[in-house]
Design an enzyme around this catalytic site. Structure first.
Site, short mmCIF file in Angstrom:
data_model
loop_
_atom_site.label_atom_id
_atom_site.label_comp_id
_atom_site.label_asym_id
_atom_site.label_seq_id
_atom_site.Cartn_x
_atom_site.Cartn_y
_atom_site.Cartn_z
CG ASP A 246 -1.83 1.18 1.31
OD1 ASP A 246 -2.75 1.25 0.48
OD2 ASP A 246 -1.64 2.04 2.19
CD GLU A 283 -2.41 2.84 -3.19
OE1 GLU A 283 -3.40 3.54 -3.42
OE2 GLU A 283 -2.05 2.54 -2.04
#
Length: 577
Positions: A246, A283
């Site tokens: 993330d 990400e």
């Protein structure tokens, strides 16, 4: 005999606390690790640590099991005790796969790993290859998106704990499905984050969610080891097939070897040892191809990254929305750039950022499968004020066009749970913080954030209201309704066609040719053409070749002519030349 260890390099004293026994003094080594052996402790034993002269018992930063929640004691867990049945599993590679993102807590009414197992046949029937779970590591409260996790080694107990996650992965492998796990290393959640009490895991800098992780300051070797060991734990001990990292752009690292490159090297070594592919997906909003460039070519060696440019290009073209970071997107020229070059912002001006952004992708050397593309995902739905899905406002025809373009693009496509049947349930931002002050602060901050973007505060659901969570659960009964079943059948056909036509899974960006006109687009993938009419009227579109047959059409009334095709309003067709 069990040896208890904990890293606390700046502590003067560390004690181990076990139930019904005097505290055990621990010995400090030169590496900052404290150790003590306890003869009669074994799996199932609860334990905690005490730092210096503080009498507060703290859970283990590397705890594998938090049965009493993130504030309770840790419990010894034996990874070797689980009865795996996936010895024949050889893995699932990311190239060529179709991903399916889901949240354990809202995927089923029960919200557990075991309940999700019962829905795996649905995913097999749909045709996806890998399931991507939103974060499942322990966080405070019963339910949450998962990005407020504080125990980076322990699966959330209300979902089913460590054995529950293993049962899910084992069952998925039995049905031929790989499992990717979303992991968050860019911050600790706001409640129950005891790891920074043990060592300097954090810096004084902050990102959007809290203080940043210490990747390059004093004691950062131990912090990087903490992250790397968490990565290896999920892949090795839980048999997970890949991780989605993330918001890596929120993890500043000034060292010569970036932490992503270090982790990629360790994962490659583990993959070699296990004999199955292991994938790392980032990400990142940097639009920097170095993340997905192999290490031997000077990159970080990750296998893929989420591609928000692909989402923005599709979303704005279909919906007409242009607010915020959508401002530069929305044209057919923009979508063409993405389909042929990966990024839209590739060293180009970004009005949202007020500066140039990104770096061009080498179309000849970078395969498209290194970009995960999506029409919807948890962020792009849940970070809307009301959590409305694109199907709530888009016409059925344009929704089918969007699905067709996603599934025929040269990227790795990903669906968000329920997208395959145009679920009517929203996906809203929900939390269950037990602390009243934190709960109030989150609700207030959420409303303020959207007020700044022009949303009426009354339209923003209270994240702490249990109904916000309940509204976000999938309604599986919708699959029995004709209009939802039609969408589901289309997705099944698109996935099956993508798998059967080598042209459609070809990742070579330099072999994608796109031309467009007045609200129409023609994308050539080898001897396969994807033709999309986004206009509210029928259109006759010239094609670069003679159509031998129509492979798929999103609506009836497609007419093939000698040098072209006529498509009904808001429709798409896939044809073979």
């Amino acid at each position: 005999m069990t040896e208890f260890t904990v890293w606390a390099p700046e502590a003067a004293r560390v004690r181990l606390r076990l139930p019904g026994a005097a505290d055990h003094a621990m010995r400090q080594g030169p590496d900052g690790w404290w150790r003590v052996e306890v003869p009669d402790a074994g799996p199932g034993t609860d334990y905690a640590f005490l730092l210096d002269d503080d009498e507060q018992a703290l859970p283990d930063p590397r705890s594998a099991w938090q049965p009493a929640g993130v504030h309770g004691p840790s419990r010894l867990y034996d990874h070797a005790a689980f009865g795996w049945t996936d010895a024949a599993w050889t893995g699932r590679q990311l190239p060529g796969s179709v991903l399916y993102e889901l949240h354990i807590g809202t995927f089923t009414p029960e919200g557990t790993f075991d309940a999700a197992i019962a829905k795996l046949d649905h995913l097999v029937d749909l045709g996806v290859d890998m399931v991507e779970l939103l974060p499942v590591n322990a966080f405070n409260g019963e339910y949450n998106w998962g990005y407020d996790g504080v125990c980076w080694y322990a699966p959330h107990e209300p979902y089913g704990g460590p054995d529950g996650l293993k049962r899910f992965v084992d069952a998925a492998h039995a049905k031929g499905l790989g499992v990717i796990l979303d992991v968050v290393y860019n911050h600790f959640g706001p409640s129950g984050a005891y790891a920074p009490r043990f060592a300097p895991y954090l810096t004084e800098q902050s990102n959007t969610w809290g203080r940043t992780v210490n990747l390059d300051g004093p004691h950062s070797d131990g912090v990087r080891r903490y992250i790397a060991d968490s990565v290896l734990t999920w892949l090795r001990d839980y048999h997970v097939d890949g991780l989605r990292l993330d918001a890596v752009h929120a993890m500043p690292d000034g060292r010569a070897v970036n932490w992503l490159e270090e982790v990629a090297a360790e994962v490659e070594a583990l993959s070699t040892h296990l004999g199955r592919p292991l994938s790392l997906i980032a990400e990142s909003d940097l639009n920097d191809p170095r993340l997905i460039t192999p290490r031997e070519a000077g990159g970080y060696g990750l296998h893929a990254q989420w591609n928000d440019d692909a989402h923005h290009a599709l979303h704005t073209l279909l919906t007409g929305e242009r607010q915020g970071y959508y401002g530069d997107f929305g044209s057919l020229e923009c979508l063409t750039d993405v389909l042929t070059g990966g990024f839209f912002h590739a060293g180009t001006w970004s009005s949202f950022r007020g500066r140039s952004h990104g770096r061009p992708v080498d179309r000849q050397r970078t395969p498209g499968h290194r970009f995960v593309a999506y029409l919807q995902n948890h962020d792009q739905i849940g970070n809307r004020a009301t959590g409305d899905r694109i199907s709530a406002t888009l016409s059925p025809g344009l929704l089918r066009v969007g699905a067709t373009l996603l599934m025929t693009a040269p990227f790795t496509p990903m669906l968000f749970m329920g997208e395959e049947w145009a679920a009517s349930t929203p996906w809203q931002f929900f939390t269950s913080h037990p602390e009243p002050e934190l709960a109030a602060a989150v609700a207030t901050g959420r409303r303020r954030e959207f007020a700044d973007h022009g949303w009426a505060t009354d339209d923003v659901p209270d994240p702490q209201d249990p109904q916000t969570f309940l509204r976000s659960r999938l309604d599986w009964a919708e699959l029995d309704k004709p209009e939802h079943r039609e969408t589901y059948d289309l997705y099944r056909r698109l996935i099956a066609l993508r798998r059967s036509r080598a042209d459609l899974s070809d990742p070579r960006l330099d072999r994608v040719d796109v031309r467009h006109g007045d609200r129409f687009l023609v994308m050539r993938r080898g001897e396969t053409l994807v033709v999309a009419n986004l206009a509210g009227r029928a259109q006759r579109i010239n094609l670069p070749g003679v159509v031998r047959r129509v492979l798929l059409a999103t609506s009836e009334g497609v007419t093939v002519m000698r040098d072209g095709i006529e498509l009904p309003p808001e429709s798409a067709a896939i044809v073979a030349l």
